[in-house]
Motif scaffolding. Structure first.
Motif, PDB file in Angstrom:
ATOM      1  N   GLN A   6       2.941 -13.300 -38.861  1.00  0.00           N
ATOM      2  CA  GLN A   6       1.518 -13.499 -38.618  1.00  0.00           C
ATOM      3  C   GLN A   6       0.812 -12.151 -38.510  1.00  0.00           C
ATOM      4  O   GLN A   6       1.338 -11.207 -37.935  1.00  0.00           O
ATOM      5  CB  GLN A   6       1.291 -14.306 -37.339  1.00  0.00           C
ATOM      6  CG  GLN A   6       1.746 -15.752 -37.464  1.00  0.00           C
ATOM      7  CD  GLN A   6       1.320 -16.587 -36.271  1.00  0.00           C
ATOM      8  OE1 GLN A   6       2.161 -17.048 -35.503  1.00  0.00           O
ATOM      9  NE2 GLN A   6      -0.002 -16.763 -36.120  1.00  0.00           N
ATOM     10  N   SER A   7      -0.392 -12.111 -39.071  1.00  0.00           N
ATOM     11  CA  SER A   7      -1.195 -10.891 -38.983  1.00  0.00           C
ATOM     12  C   SER A   7      -2.672 -11.233 -38.888  1.00  0.00           C
ATOM     13  O   SER A   7      -3.099 -12.284 -39.388  1.00  0.00           O
ATOM     14  CB  SER A   7      -0.939 -10.003 -40.211  1.00  0.00           C
ATOM     15  OG  SER A   7      -1.315 -10.680 -41.394  1.00  0.00           O
ATOM     16  N   PRO A   8      -3.448 -10.368 -38.217  1.00  0.00           N
ATOM     17  CA  PRO A   8      -2.976  -9.232 -37.429  1.00  0.00           C
ATOM     18  C   PRO A   8      -2.348  -9.709 -36.128  1.00  0.00           C
ATOM     19  O   PRO A   8      -2.416 -10.888 -35.791  1.00  0.00           O
ATOM     20  CB  PRO A   8      -4.269  -8.465 -37.168  1.00  0.00           C
ATOM     21  CG  PRO A   8      -5.323  -9.527 -37.095  1.00  0.00           C
ATOM     22  CD  PRO A   8      -4.918 -10.565 -38.120  1.00  0.00           C
ATOM     23  N   GLU A   9      -1.734  -8.789 -35.394  1.00  0.00           N
ATOM     24  CA  GLU A   9      -1.181  -9.153 -34.088  1.00  0.00           C
ATOM     25  C   GLU A   9      -2.292  -9.456 -33.100  1.00  0.00           C
ATOM     26  O   GLU A   9      -2.157 -10.320 -32.236  1.00  0.00           O
ATOM     27  CB  GLU A   9      -0.323  -8.007 -33.550  1.00  0.00           C
ATOM     28  CG  GLU A   9       0.981  -7.814 -34.293  1.00  0.00           C
ATOM     29  CD  GLU A   9       1.845  -6.751 -33.638  1.00  0.00           C
ATOM     30  OE1 GLU A   9       2.831  -6.327 -34.255  1.00  0.00           O
ATOM     31  OE2 GLU A   9       1.532  -6.348 -32.502  1.00  0.00           O
ATOM     32  N   ALA A  10      -3.379  -8.698 -33.218  1.00  0.00           N
ATOM     33  CA  ALA A  10      -4.517  -8.883 -32.320  1.00  0.00           C
ATOM     34  C   ALA A  10      -5.799  -8.705 -33.115  1.00  0.00           C
ATOM     35  O   ALA A  10      -5.851  -7.918 -34.074  1.00  0.00           O
ATOM     36  CB  ALA A  10      -4.460  -7.890 -31.158  1.00  0.00           C
ATOM     37  N   LEU A  11      -6.811  -9.448 -32.722  1.00  0.00           N
ATOM     38  CA  LEU A  11      -8.093  -9.415 -33.430  1.00  0.00           C
ATOM     39  C   LEU A  11      -9.214  -9.566 -32.413  1.00  0.00           C
ATOM     40  O   LEU A  11      -9.196 -10.484 -31.596  1.00  0.00           O
ATOM     41  CB  LEU A  11      -8.151 -10.548 -34.450  1.00  0.00           C
ATOM     42  CG  LEU A  11      -9.400 -10.661 -35.319  1.00  0.00           C
ATOM     43  CD1 LEU A  11      -9.575  -9.422 -36.181  1.00  0.00           C
ATOM     44  CD2 LEU A  11      -9.323 -11.907 -36.194  1.00  0.00           C
ATOM     45  N   LEU A  21      -7.177 -15.510 -39.928  1.00  0.00           N
ATOM     46  CA  LEU A  21      -5.844 -15.142 -39.470  1.00  0.00           C
ATOM     47  C   LEU A  21      -4.857 -15.540 -40.562  1.00  0.00           C
ATOM     48  O   LEU A  21      -5.013 -16.589 -41.197  1.00  0.00           O
ATOM     49  CB  LEU A  21      -5.493 -15.896 -38.184  1.00  0.00           C
ATOM     50  CG  LEU A  21      -6.079 -15.417 -36.856  1.00  0.00           C
ATOM     51  CD1 LEU A  21      -7.593 -15.317 -36.891  1.00  0.00           C
ATOM     52  CD2 LEU A  21      -5.636 -16.334 -35.733  1.00  0.00           C
ATOM     53  N   CYS A  23      -0.850 -16.236 -42.002  1.00  0.00           N
ATOM     54  CA  CYS A  23       0.529 -16.640 -41.702  1.00  0.00           C
ATOM     55  C   CYS A  23       1.291 -16.633 -43.021  1.00  0.00           C
ATOM     56  O   CYS A  23       1.091 -17.521 -43.859  1.00  0.00           O
ATOM     57  CB  CYS A  23       0.553 -18.020 -41.067  1.00  0.00           C
ATOM     58  SG  CYS A  23       2.218 -18.715 -40.859  1.00  0.00           S
ATOM     59  N   THR A  85      -4.363 -17.270 -28.241  1.00  0.00           N
ATOM     60  CA  THR A  85      -3.341 -16.855 -29.199  1.00  0.00           C
ATOM     61  C   THR A  85      -3.090 -18.014 -30.142  1.00  0.00           C
ATOM     62  O   THR A  85      -2.920 -19.154 -29.720  1.00  0.00           O
ATOM     63  CB  THR A  85      -2.033 -16.466 -28.486  1.00  0.00           C
ATOM     64  OG1 THR A  85      -2.267 -15.310 -27.677  1.00  0.00           O
ATOM     65  CG2 THR A  85      -0.942 -16.141 -29.496  1.00  0.00           C
ATOM     66  N   THR A 104      -1.162 -14.535 -33.264  1.00  0.00           N
ATOM     67  CA  THR A 104      -2.292 -13.607 -33.321  1.00  0.00           C
ATOM     68  C   THR A 104      -3.140 -13.839 -32.077  1.00  0.00           C
ATOM     69  O   THR A 104      -3.570 -14.971 -31.822  1.00  0.00           O
ATOM     70  CB  THR A 104      -3.156 -13.829 -34.569  1.00  0.00           C
ATOM     71  OG1 THR A 104      -2.416 -13.470 -35.735  1.00  0.00           O
ATOM     72  CG2 THR A 104      -4.427 -12.986 -34.511  1.00  0.00           C
ATOM     73  N   SER A 105      -3.343 -12.768 -31.325  1.00  0.00           N
ATOM     74  CA  SER A 105      -4.181 -12.858 -30.132  1.00  0.00           C
ATOM     75  C   SER A 105      -5.629 -12.595 -30.523  1.00  0.00           C
ATOM     76  O   SER A 105      -5.966 -11.520 -30.993  1.00  0.00           O
ATOM     77  CB  SER A 105      -3.727 -11.825 -29.096  1.00  0.00           C
ATOM     78  OG  SER A 105      -4.613 -11.808 -27.993  1.00  0.00           O
ATOM     79  N   LEU A 106      -6.463 -13.596 -30.355  1.00  0.00           N
ATOM     80  CA  LEU A 106      -7.872 -13.493 -30.731  1.00  0.00           C
ATOM     81  C   LEU A 106      -8.740 -13.396 -29.487  1.00  0.00           C
ATOM     82  O   LEU A 106      -8.620 -14.217 -28.579  1.00  0.00           O
ATOM     83  CB  LEU A 106      -8.291 -14.723 -31.548  1.00  0.00           C
ATOM     84  CG  LEU A 106      -9.782 -14.818 -31.872  1.00  0.00           C
ATOM     85  CD1 LEU A 106     -10.207 -13.700 -32.803  1.00  0.00           C
ATOM     86  CD2 LEU A 106     -10.121 -16.182 -32.490  1.00  0.00           C
TER      87      LEU A 106
END
Lengths: 110, 116
Positions: A6-11, A21, A23, A85, A104-106
Motif C-alpha cells: 500500500q502507498s503512500p504510508e501516510a497522507l 490511495l 494497493c 488508516t 495508509t494513514s490518512l
C-alpha cells in the motif's frame, strides 16, 4: 506467495482536497480484494469487496476501483472525519486466508 | 455483517503471566480467526478456530504459546501464555459471515496488550 503493498504510508490532505490511495498486489488467481477503514482504538471496519478487473464500488466520498495489478481508493472532497488508516487485503484462489497490506494513514485537516 | 465483542479491551500484564482474551459473536459462524497487529505492520494471522476441532496455527505460532478454545459457534478464546514484552500488541478476533468462501472478514475492536 501473495503480496500486498500500500502507498503512500501516510497522507495528509486539506479538507476538500481529493486524492487516491494505492494497493498493489501479486496473487495467483484473485478471488477478492477488500478495503477496510480502521480508526484508532478500533478494529478494521469493512468498506468494499472487489472481485474482478474493471469493477467499481462507491460509498459516500469513497470510490474503490480494481485493475489486474492494483486497486485505488479515491477520496473525493474529504472531511476530517475521513481521517483513519485504510487497509487493503487480497484473497487468492484456494485460500480462505486474506493477505493484508500495512495500510495508509490518512489525516484530513480542517 | 456481525457484531463481535472482545474482552478485555486492554490490559497491562507482568512478564511471565498469561492472559485469556474472549471473543463473542452475535450469530453462529463456522470459522473464527485470531490476528495480531503490531504498530506499522500488517495484520498477521495467528490461527483459525473451527468449532469441534483443533485450531489451525500459522507458521511462527504454536499452540503452547497461544492456546485457543472454540466451545460453540458463537464464542472463542485466545490465551497468550508466559508473556514477554515482545507479545505487546493488539490482538483481534474476526469472523467470516455468509456462504461462498469469499466473504469479507469482520473484526472486533481488539485487545490492546502491554507487557511490563
Amino acid at each position: 506467495e501473495d503480496q500486498v503493498t500500500q502507498s503512500p504510508e501516510a497522507l495528509r490532505l486539506q479538507e476538500g482536497e481529493s486524492s487516491s490511495l494505492n494497493c498493489s498486489y501479486t496473487v495467483s488467481g484473485l478471488r477478492g480484494l477488500f478495503w477496510y477503514r480502521q480508526d484508532p482504538g478500533k478494529g478494521p471496519e469493512f468498506l468494499f469487496t472487489l472481485y474482478s478487473a474493471g469493477e467499481e464500488k462507491e460509498k459516500e466520498r469513497l470510490k474503490a476501483t480494481l485493475t489486474k495489478k492494483e486497486s485505488f481508493l479515491h477520496i473525493t472532497a474529504p472531511k476530517p472525519e475521513d481521517s483513519a488508516t485504510y487497509l487493503c487485503a487480497v484473497r487468492s484462489g484456494g485460500s480462505y486466508i486474506p493477505t493484508f497490506g500495512r495500510g495508509t494513514s490518512l489525516i484530513v485537516h480542517p | 455483517s456481525a457484531v463481535i465483542s472482545q474482552k478485555p479491551s486492554r490490559d497491562i500484564c507482568q512478564r511471565g503471566t498469561s492472559l485469556t482474551i474472549q471473543c463473542q459473536v452475535d450469530s453462529q459462524v463456522t470459522m473464527m480467526f485470531w490476528y495480531r497487529q503490531q504498530p506499522g505492520q500488517s495484520l498477521t494471522l495467528i490461527a483459525t478456530a473451527n468449532q469441534g476441532s483443533e485450531a489451525t496455527y500459522e507458521s511462527g505460532f504454536v499452540i503452547d504459546k497461544f492456546p485457543i478454545s472454540r466451545p460453540n459457534l458463537t464464542f472463542s478464546t485466545l490465551t497468550v501464555s508466559n508473556m514477554s514484552p515482545e507479545d505487546s500488541s493488539i490482538y483481534l478476533c474476526s469472523v467470516e459471515v455468509g456462504v461462498g468462501g469469499n466473504q469479507p472478514q469482520h473484526f472486533g475492536d481488539g485487545t490492546r496488550l502491554s507487557i511490563l
